[in-house]
Design a protein around this motif. Structure first.
Motif, PDB file in Angstrom:
ATOM      1  N   UNK A   3       0.925  -1.144  -0.096  1.00 52.07           N
ATOM      2  CA  UNK A   3       0.100   0.086   0.033  1.00 52.07           C
ATOM      3  C   UNK A   3       0.957   1.178  -0.058  1.00 52.07           C
ATOM      4  N   UNK A   4       1.766   1.253   0.693  1.00 52.83           N
ATOM      5  CA  UNK A   4       2.828   2.672   0.978  1.00 52.83           C
ATOM      6  C   UNK A   4       3.266   2.866  -0.298  1.00 52.83           C
ATOM      7  N   UNK A   5       3.850   2.017  -1.197  1.00 58.89           N
ATOM      8  CA  UNK A   5       4.492   2.331  -2.332  1.00 58.89           C
ATOM      9  C   UNK A   5       3.677   2.949  -3.366  1.00 58.89           C
ATOM     10  N   UNK A   6       2.250   2.803  -3.426  1.00 59.53           N
ATOM     11  CA  UNK A   6       1.245   3.263  -4.161  1.00 59.53           C
ATOM     12  C   UNK A   6       1.096   4.863  -3.776  1.00 59.53           C
ATOM     13  N   UNK A   7       0.916   5.008  -2.458  1.00 58.26           N
ATOM     14  CA  UNK A   7       0.565   6.204  -1.998  1.00 58.26           C
ATOM     15  C   UNK A   7       1.574   7.259  -2.418  1.00 58.26           C
ATOM     16  N   UNK A   8       1.198   8.471  -2.713  1.00 56.26           N
ATOM     17  CA  UNK A   8       2.330   9.404  -3.310  1.00 56.26           C
ATOM     18  C   UNK A   8       2.539   9.437  -4.867  1.00 56.26           C
ATOM     19  N   UNK A   9       2.281   8.464  -5.546  1.00 56.24           N
ATOM     20  CA  UNK A   9       2.289   8.294  -6.826  1.00 56.24           C
ATOM     21  C   UNK A   9       1.758   9.491  -7.392  1.00 56.24           C
ATOM     22  N   UNK A  10       2.172   9.805  -8.707  1.00 48.45           N
ATOM     23  CA  UNK A  10       1.426  10.971  -9.473  1.00 48.45           C
ATOM     24  C   UNK A  10       0.664   9.824 -10.645  1.00 48.45           C
ATOM     25  N   UNK A  11      -0.330  10.523 -11.301  1.00 53.90           N
ATOM     26  CA  UNK A  11      -0.983  10.009 -12.419  1.00 53.90           C
ATOM     27  C   UNK A  11      -1.831  10.838 -13.257  1.00 53.90           C
ATOM     28  N   UNK A  12      -2.536  10.340 -14.137  1.00 53.24           N
ATOM     29  CA  UNK A  12      -3.384  11.319 -15.084  1.00 53.24           C
ATOM     30  C   UNK A  12      -4.570  10.649 -15.165  1.00 53.24           C
ATOM     31  N   UNK A  13      -5.792  11.438 -15.165  1.00 52.32           N
ATOM     32  CA  UNK A  13      -7.112  10.780 -15.195  1.00 52.32           C
ATOM     33  C   UNK A  13      -7.383  10.501 -16.579  1.00 52.32           C
ATOM     34  N   UNK A  14      -8.028   9.284 -16.983  1.00 53.17           N
ATOM     35  CA  UNK A  14      -8.008   8.930 -18.145  1.00 53.17           C
ATOM     36  C   UNK A  14      -9.665   8.636 -18.337  1.00 53.17           C
ATOM     37  N   UNK A  15     -10.410   8.796 -17.387  1.00 57.80           N
ATOM     38  CA  UNK A  15     -12.124   8.602 -17.283  1.00 57.80           C
ATOM     39  C   UNK A  15     -12.392   9.571 -16.417  1.00 57.80           C
ATOM     40  N   UNK A  16     -13.289  10.444 -16.389  1.00 58.15           N
ATOM     41  CA  UNK A  16     -13.888  11.332 -15.292  1.00 58.15           C
ATOM     42  C   UNK A  16     -14.136  10.677 -14.153  1.00 58.15           C
ATOM     43  N   UNK A  17     -13.545  11.504 -12.837  1.00 54.65           N
ATOM     44  CA  UNK A  17     -14.034  11.027 -11.568  1.00 54.65           C
ATOM     45  C   UNK A  17     -14.844  11.727 -10.962  1.00 54.65           C
ATOM     46  N   UNK A  18     -15.937  11.430 -10.239  1.00 54.30           N
ATOM     47  CA  UNK A  18     -17.044  12.265  -9.539  1.00 54.30           C
ATOM     48  C   UNK A  18     -17.854  11.423  -8.837  1.00 54.30           C
ATOM     49  N   UNK A  19     -18.787  12.042  -8.035  1.00 50.38           N
ATOM     50  CA  UNK A  19     -19.915  11.624  -7.092  1.00 50.38           C
ATOM     51  C   UNK A  19     -20.746  10.625  -8.089  1.00 50.38           C
TER      52      UNK A  19
END
Length: 72
Positions: A3-19
């Motif tokens: 878990x700790x190795x993923x936290x803090x990584x940067x990425x780019x949204x490829x599909x809209x995130x929302x409620x």
């Protein structure tokens, strides 16, 4: 991957995130780039495609919670 190795990584949204939406992000990890299902860390934000995000929580095997990396 821990878990700790993923936290803090940067990425780019490829599909809209929302409620009510399950978004998607691509994150550089393990020497390549992988897609993950994504939710907004606050649960109320809408994060559009192309936005740079940071992983704040990882739920194996393929789910992340993210926040925008930069204010706009």
């Amino acid at each position: 991957m821990q878990d700790a190795s993923m936290v803090g990584l940067m990425g780019r949204v490829t599909g809209t995130i929302g409620p009510g939406l399950v978004g998607e992000v691509i994150v550089r990890v393990r020497g390549g780039a992988e897609h993950f299902l994504a939710y907004a860390a606050t649960g109320t934000d809408r994060i559009e495609t192309g936005t740079v995000v940071m992983v704040v929580e990882y739920l194996p095997p393929r789910t992340v919670y993210v926040t925008q990396a930069y204010d706009s």
